[in-house]
Design a protein around this motif. Structure first.
Motif, mmCIF file in Angstrom:
data_model
loop_
_atom_site.group_PDB
_atom_site.id
_atom_site.type_symbol
_atom_site.label_atom_id
_atom_site.label_comp_id
_atom_site.label_asym_id
_atom_site.label_seq_id
_atom_site.Cartn_x
_atom_site.Cartn_y
_atom_site.Cartn_z
ATOM 1 N N VAL A 86 39.965 -7.404 66.361
ATOM 2 C CA VAL A 86 40.919 -7.172 67.181
ATOM 3 C C VAL A 86 40.591 -7.768 68.552
ATOM 4 N N ILE A 87 41.662 -8.144 69.395
ATOM 5 C CA ILE A 87 41.581 -9.080 70.437
ATOM 6 C C ILE A 87 40.760 -7.884 71.611
ATOM 7 N N ASN A 88 41.416 -6.859 71.798
ATOM 8 C CA ASN A 88 40.788 -5.770 72.570
ATOM 9 C C ASN A 88 39.837 -4.824 71.608
ATOM 10 N N GLN A 89 38.655 -5.049 72.028
ATOM 11 C CA GLN A 89 37.784 -4.484 71.516
ATOM 12 C C GLN A 89 37.523 -2.858 71.771
ATOM 13 N N SER A 90 38.339 -2.327 72.725
ATOM 14 C CA SER A 90 38.368 -1.076 73.450
ATOM 15 C C SER A 90 39.476 -0.226 72.374
ATOM 16 N N LYS A 91 40.029 -1.070 71.578
ATOM 17 C CA LYS A 91 41.134 -0.345 70.605
ATOM 18 C C LYS A 91 40.463 0.024 69.312
ATOM 19 N N GLU A 132 43.609 -9.672 63.674
ATOM 20 C CA GLU A 132 44.376 -10.361 64.762
ATOM 21 C C GLU A 132 43.491 -11.633 65.281
ATOM 22 N N THR A 133 42.571 -11.981 64.862
ATOM 23 C CA THR A 133 41.590 -13.169 65.190
ATOM 24 C C THR A 133 41.926 -14.324 64.299
ATOM 25 N N GLU A 156 36.659 3.622 66.565
ATOM 26 C CA GLU A 156 36.342 1.907 66.216
ATOM 27 C C GLU A 156 37.153 1.582 64.893
#
Length: 420
Positions: free
Chosen positions: A45-50, A86-87, A181
């Motif tokens: 995921v681009i935003n690792q907080s999601k 997403e990557t 996570e």
């Protein structure tokens, strides 16, 4: 020359438009373009907080067996996992309209799923990445991955209604990371049974998937399988023989005492009953926390068989002895009760009937004189063998009806308990 070049260009464009440009070199170029984004340790995921959401479909292929003694369910399952990678996103027009790529789980990220109640290993679903199926990735990042295999999970077995029992076994799917996570969710509330093969002993009645969250941050998927045992084999080989033997042991009261076969008949059935019980005990599951109604029923019938055999021995002894033993005392008590009941009938019956009954009693209690035969004279004393045999016959009839009633009541009660 120019016309030929133009035709060549048109053919190339048509081939590319029809997907003929998806050559090995195009796939290799796309793989190299995406290779730098492969990482099996970091969530894609681009935003690792999601949190990354993984949707799971549960496919049941077979129930290989349920070991009641060990309380272990062995099944063959397949999980279809879907998530957003997403990557790994590309533009189809830049790579000859390639829409799908397949990536090895050795190089890419996969959800760390575990079987929460597995007997062998918690990581049976993800422990060997080299032997897993590849991950299918679409150009928009949609990823799909299949895992599963033969797993052995614990199952709390209840044998109270054996062999008409219904078992509820649960397969728990979870993960090692918290929901912040990786969040797992069931795509449907029913198990997919398209490829399911029926088991010879167990019928799959129902299969549901329930979501359970504990501690507020860990999600579990409980796949509950309702299994019903095919009971026809056990009915023909266990229950019917027990019914027949239980009824036959009661029939010993219909064998005349004078024939001398009652004891051998009772002992033979009792030994047959014991042999059958050994066979039944070997086939029944050994679950220490539960006792089945069938075990109670068989133990009860064995106790009845022992009582009938013991009573038969006492009755036969009563007809062949002349001392005041226990068996003769029992016959004397019954004779007194019998005579008392006869006297009570004298009070309530009509005078003619009273005279007839009184004559019967006198014939039984007083010496009998034969007027027709002057040469012979037979005297029946109160303690004579003829008198004992007369009352033993009445006791046999009474005990027959008593034990037949007990057999019918106990059998009906057993059938009601196991079938309801």
């Amino acid at each position: 020359m120019e016309v030929t070049y133009i035709l060549f260009c048109v053919v190339c464009l048509l081939m590319i438009e029809n997907g003929q440009g998806n050559t090995f070199w195009e796939y290799k170029r796309l793989y190299r373009h995406l290779e730098e984004n492969f990482d099996k340790t970091i969530r894609p995921v681009i935003n690792q907080s999601k949190s990354i959401i993984v949707g799971i479909d549960f496919n049941l292929q077979a129930i290989q067996g349920l070991d009641e003694k060990e309380q272990v369910l062995q099944s063959s399952i397949a999980l279809t996992c879907n998530w957003k990678y997403e990557t790994l996103v590309w533009n189809e027009s830049e790579f000859s309209e390639i829409k799908t790529m397949y990536i090895s789980p050795v190089d890419a990220w996969i959800p760390d799923l575990i079987a929460g109640n597995s007997i062998d290993s918690l990581y049976v679903l993800t422990e060997n990445r080299a032997d897993m199926l590849q991950i299918k990735v679409e150009s928009n990042g949609d990823a799909q991955w299949y895992t599963g295999g033969n797993i052995r999970t614990s199952c709390n077995v209840g044998i109270t209604k054996y062999p008409f029992d219904v078992q509820h076994c649960t397969i728990v799917i979870s993960k090692t990371t918290p929901d912040t996570e990786v969040h797992i969710d069931a795509l449907r509330d029913q198990v997919i049974r398209v490829l399911y093969k029926e088991n010879g002993e167990w019928a799959l009645e129902k299969s549901i998937i329930e979501k359970r969250v504990i501690f507020g941050y860990t999600t579990f998927l409980d796949i509950t399988l309702t299994l019903k045992r095919h009971s026809l084999f056990y009915v023909l080989n266990i229950i019917v023989p027990v019914f027949l033997l239980s009824f036959m042991i009661v029939l010993c009261f219909k064998i005349p005492v004078a024939s001398g076969e009652r004891i051998s008949y009772s002992i033979s059935l009792l030994l047959t009953f014991v042999v059958l019980l050994n066979l039944v005990s070997d086939s029944m599951p050994r679950v220490p926390k539960h006792i089945s109604y069938l075990q109670i029923y068989i133990s009860y019938q064995l106790t009845v068989a022992v009582v009938i055999t013991s009573v038969s021995i006492l009755l036969i002894r009563a007809t062949h002895i002349h001392d005041d033993s226990l068996s003769s005392s029992l016959v004397s008590v019954y004779s007194q009760c019998y005579n008392l009941s006869k006297r009570r009938k004298l009070v309530t019956s009509r005078p003619v009937e009273a005279i007839e009954v009184n004559e019967d009693i006198r014939k039984t209690e007083s010496p009998k004189h034969s007027n027709t035969d002057t040469k012979s004279k037979t005297v029946t004393r109160p303690g004579s063998p003829e008198r004992r045999k007369f009352f033993v016959h009445h006791i046999d009839n009474l005990l027959f009806f008593v034990f037949v009633s007990l057999f019918v009541i106990s059998t009906l009660l057993f059938m009601v308990l196991v079938l309801l």
